[in-house]
Design a protein around this motif. Structure first.
Motif, PDB file in Angstrom:
ATOM      1  N   PHE A 186      13.017   8.246   6.642  1.00 16.25           N
ATOM      2  CA  PHE A 186      11.564   8.137   6.713  1.00 16.25           C
ATOM      3  C   PHE A 186      11.119   6.893   5.948  1.00 16.25           C
ATOM      4  N   ARG A 187      10.176   6.151   6.541  1.00 15.75           N
ATOM      5  CA  ARG A 187       9.642   4.974   5.880  1.00 15.75           C
ATOM      6  C   ARG A 187       8.144   4.856   6.129  1.00 15.75           C
ATOM      7  N   ARG A 188       7.460   4.208   5.202  1.00 14.24           N
ATOM      8  CA  ARG A 188       6.052   3.851   5.400  1.00 14.24           C
ATOM      9  C   ARG A 188       5.998   2.335   5.578  1.00 14.24           C
ATOM     10  N   ARG A 189       5.223   1.900   6.566  1.00 14.98           N
ATOM     11  CA  ARG A 189       5.195   0.486   6.915  1.00 14.98           C
ATOM     12  C   ARG A 189       3.767  -0.052   6.934  1.00 14.98           C
ATOM     13  N   LEU A 190       3.662  -1.326   6.594  1.00 11.23           N
ATOM     14  CA  LEU A 190       2.414  -2.074   6.732  1.00 11.23           C
ATOM     15  C   LEU A 190       2.671  -3.200   7.721  1.00 11.23           C
ATOM     16  N   ARG A 191       1.827  -3.284   8.759  1.00  7.57           N
ATOM     17  CA  ARG A 191       1.995  -4.318   9.783  1.00  7.57           C
ATOM     18  C   ARG A 191       0.682  -5.057   9.990  1.00  7.57           C
ATOM     19  N   PHE A 192       0.788  -6.358  10.287  1.00  9.51           N
ATOM     20  CA  PHE A 192      -0.369  -7.203  10.552  1.00  9.51           C
ATOM     21  C   PHE A 192      -0.424  -7.509  12.043  1.00  9.51           C
ATOM     22  N   ASN A 197       4.865  -7.605  15.991  1.00  8.09           N
ATOM     23  CA  ASN A 197       6.085  -6.826  15.832  1.00  8.09           C
ATOM     24  C   ASN A 197       6.711  -6.993  14.458  1.00  8.09           C
ATOM     25  N   LEU A 198       6.014  -7.692  13.563  1.00  5.22           N
ATOM     26  CA  LEU A 198       6.555  -7.936  12.229  1.00  5.22           C
ATOM     27  C   LEU A 198       6.154  -6.804  11.283  1.00  5.22           C
ATOM     28  N   VAL A 199       7.130  -6.244  10.586  1.00  8.15           N
ATOM     29  CA  VAL A 199       6.849  -5.285   9.526  1.00  8.15           C
ATOM     30  C   VAL A 199       6.660  -6.083   8.239  1.00  8.15           C
ATOM     31  N   GLN A 200       5.445  -6.090   7.707  1.00 10.63           N
ATOM     32  CA  GLN A 200       5.152  -6.893   6.525  1.00 10.63           C
ATOM     33  C   GLN A 200       5.730  -6.243   5.272  1.00 10.63           C
ATOM     34  N   THR A 201       5.604  -4.937   5.181  1.00  9.74           N
ATOM     35  CA  THR A 201       6.104  -4.176   4.039  1.00  9.74           C
ATOM     36  C   THR A 201       6.628  -2.846   4.539  1.00  9.74           C
ATOM     37  N   GLN A 202       7.717  -2.373   3.934  1.00 13.30           N
ATOM     38  CA  GLN A 202       8.152  -1.011   4.200  1.00 13.30           C
ATOM     39  C   GLN A 202       8.804  -0.446   2.942  1.00 13.30           C
ATOM     40  N   GLY A 270       2.690  -4.754   0.181  1.00 13.18           N
ATOM     41  CA  GLY A 270       2.642  -3.348  -0.227  1.00 13.18           C
ATOM     42  C   GLY A 270       3.036  -3.125  -1.669  1.00 13.18           C
ATOM     43  N   GLY A 271       3.557  -4.148  -2.333  1.00 15.79           N
ATOM     44  CA  GLY A 271       3.858  -4.041  -3.762  1.00 15.79           C
ATOM     45  C   GLY A 271       5.229  -3.489  -4.096  1.00 15.79           C
ATOM     46  N   ALA A 272       6.126  -3.349  -3.093  1.00 14.46           N
ATOM     47  CA  ALA A 272       7.441  -2.760  -3.354  1.00 14.46           C
ATOM     48  C   ALA A 272       8.242  -3.581  -4.358  1.00 14.46           C
ATOM     49  N   LEU A 273       8.190  -4.915  -4.221  1.00 11.41           N
ATOM     50  CA  LEU A 273       8.949  -5.773  -5.127  1.00 11.41           C
ATOM     51  C   LEU A 273       8.427  -5.651  -6.553  1.00 11.41           C
ATOM     52  N   LEU A 295      -4.380  -5.428  -1.279  1.00 14.76           N
ATOM     53  CA  LEU A 295      -4.102  -4.806  -2.570  1.00 14.76           C
ATOM     54  C   LEU A 295      -4.600  -3.361  -2.609  1.00 14.76           C
ATOM     55  N   ARG A 296      -5.748  -3.127  -1.980  1.00 18.13           N
ATOM     56  CA  ARG A 296      -6.268  -1.746  -1.944  1.00 18.13           C
ATOM     57  C   ARG A 296      -5.338  -0.834  -1.148  1.00 18.13           C
ATOM     58  N   VAL A 297      -4.809  -1.353  -0.042  1.00 18.12           N
ATOM     59  CA  VAL A 297      -3.863  -0.588   0.766  1.00 18.12           C
ATOM     60  C   VAL A 297      -2.587  -0.308  -0.029  1.00 18.12           C
ATOM     61  N   ALA A 298      -2.116  -1.316  -0.769  1.00 18.93           N
ATOM     62  CA  ALA A 298      -0.899  -1.145  -1.572  1.00 18.93           C
ATOM     63  C   ALA A 298      -1.069  -0.031  -2.599  1.00 18.93           C
ATOM     64  N   LYS A 299      -2.244   0.057  -3.200  1.00 15.07           N
ATOM     65  CA  LYS A 299      -2.487   1.095  -4.202  1.00 15.07           C
ATOM     66  C   LYS A 299      -2.679   2.464  -3.550  1.00 15.07           C
ATOM     67  N   GLN A 300      -3.359   2.482  -2.396  1.00 14.55           N
ATOM     68  CA  GLN A 300      -3.680   3.757  -1.764  1.00 14.55           C
ATOM     69  C   GLN A 300      -2.484   4.386  -1.062  1.00 14.55           C
TER      70      GLN A 300
END
Length: 468
Positions: A186-192, A197-202, A270-273, A295-300
């Motif tokens: 299971f993963r959570r992803r942020l895409r622009f 088709n690019l996953v920006q953060t997961q 997403g702030g993973a790093l 940044l708001r999405v990364a925190k939420q």
């Protein structure tokens, strides 16, 4: 307005046409006959050989996915098939309510055989949409491309609009790792949307309750998850962190003196790093991202916590590097708000590492990282001035061509002492590492920090670092 049949007889670079068409597989006498959405895109590159035309069926329940529903997504699919002159994309028309909603679930073998039947029924349509030149030697073969990825199921959690990045979405997904049973993750992803088709953060997510996969798959839309910030699943993040092994002995000395190592992260996503550096390696981290909504999405949704030893601010990361360097020499940060000033004042001393995860997205040229603005001597000199005597600059690089990569290497050589490289292994990303000083060669087993790195990362990335 009806389409002129002659519209498709010639190739027109970058022309994009969409229309609806009755589904030939549904009963013609039915008042509930389904409609198909047909999208035809000609390559922006003129063919140097007899043109090639291909079609692709949109996977069922992914009709709303940006890769299949936008012109930029269509272009990514076309450019992903070298030598293709025209791509015809065919899927259920989502406007009529029968297309996908918020969720997707991978098709079964039964669905795949049904797809083959649909392809056969759609061959006449594809032939009618082929340019005249394709028929000079008789009726051409109709080629259907298949779209496969690791996605098993997905559900969209929310869609946002950022001032700088535009439309973005957060989704929970199930991916298949390997071909065996029990390999789902299971993963959570942020895409622009700008790069469909690019996953920006997961990040990896863990169900809050035990769950079992049924014959119909996971009901991911009914599940609750928690973020697992102990691992880095995005392809290039672990290699970026592995770069710290080059200065592991120096970081170890700092930690033994009771000091925290410091990192500046240009780009947050997403702030993973940032969370990994803070939580797993004990760094004090300053992150800068240009879009407040990101940044708001990364925190939420991604568990990013702005607090003790982890600070995030809104701003242009390149400008921040230059202004922080200016503060070191002239005692001013320039035109920054009082909140930003207070955050900067909390970061005492220089950074052990600056990690750059910035891109310049243009669908016509593909993804490029870092942006050209970063690879300027004043910026590189400013970055070097912010690093301590053993500091490093680690950059996620997605070069559009070899010339870009070689130019970047030459610019870095003019400013830094030595350069190292990690090939991420996905045929896309490289991590370039520039050092302020010569690296000390010390056996890894004598360094506690490197032993810690080995416990939280794959040692393969550290072993693959090479001097260039």
């Amino acid at each position: 307005m009806a389409l002129d049949k002659s519209t498709f007889e010639t190739l027109v670079p970058a022309r994009f046409v969409t229309f609806t068409f009755p589904d030939p597989s549904s009963p013609s006498a039915s008042s509930d006959r389904r409609l198909l959405r047909v999208a035809v895109l000609d390559s922006p590159i003129r063919p140097s050989a007899p043109p090639r035309v291909a079609a692709m069926l949109v996977p069922s329940h992914r009709e709303h996915d940006w890769i299949f529903s936008t012109e930029s997504g269509h272009l990514q699919l076309l450019l992903g098939s070298p030598g293709l002159s025209r791509l015809v994309l065919i899927g259920e028309d989502p406007i009529d309510g029968r297309g996908s909603g918020l969720g997707f679930r991978r098709q079964t073998e039964c669905h795949r055989s049904r797809r083959e039947g649909r392809e056969e029924s759609l061959k006449p349509l594809v032939l009618a949409l082929s340019p005249r030149v394709c028929f000079e030697s008789g009726v051409p073969e109709v080629t259907f491309l298949s779209y496969e990825d690791d996605l098993v199921a997905s559900v969209t959690l929310e869609v946002f609009i950022g001032e700088f990045v535009g439309e973005m979405l957060v989704e929970d997904v199930v991916i298949k790792r390997g071909s065996g049973c029990g390999e789902s993750e299971f993963r959570r992803r942020l895409r622009f949307k700008r790069m469909p088709n690019l996953v920006q953060t997961q990040v990896r997510i863990v169900p809050q309750e035990d769950c079992r996969e049924t014959e119909g798959g996971f009901r991911i839309e009914d599940m609750q998850f928690r973020i697992d910030a102990r691992v880095l699943v995005h392809p290039y993040l672990a290699p970026m962190v592995a770069s710290l092994s080059l200065i592991g002995s120096d970081i170890d000395e700092r930690i033994r003196k009771g000091l925290r190592p410091k990192a500046f992260c240009a780009g947050v996503g997403g702030g993973a790093l940032l969370a990994f550096l803070r939580g797993q390696l004990g760094f004090e981290v300053l992150g800068v991202d240009v879009d407040e909504v990101v940044l708001r999405v990364a925190k939420q949704y991604f568990g990013l916590e702005d607090g003790d030893f982890l600070h995030v601010v809104v701003g242009d990361a390149i400008e921040w590097i230059e202004r922080l360097a200016n503060r070191k020499t002239e005692g001013t940060l320039g035109a920054l708000c009082s909140h930003d000033l207070s955050v900067a004042d909390r970061i005492d001393g220089k950074f052990d590492v600056i990690m750059v995860d910035l891109d310049s997205s243009d669908v016509s040229t593909g993804l490029v990282a870092p942006p050209l603005e970063f690879v300027r001597k004043p910026v590189l000199l400013a970055a070097r001035s912010l690093l301590c005597e053993f500091g490093i600059l680690a950059i996620n690089v997605i070069p559009p061509d070899r010339l870009f990569y070689e130019t970047m290497i030459n610019e870095l050589r003019d400013v830094f002492h030595d350069l190292y490289e990690i090939d991420v292994g996905n045929k896309e990303n490289f991590v370039l590492i520039a050092t302020v000083a010569s690296i000390r060669e010390i056996p890894r087993y004598d360094v506690s920090f490197i032993m810690k790195l080995n416990s939280v990362l794959s040692g393969a990335y550290m072993d693959s670092i090479r001097k260039i």
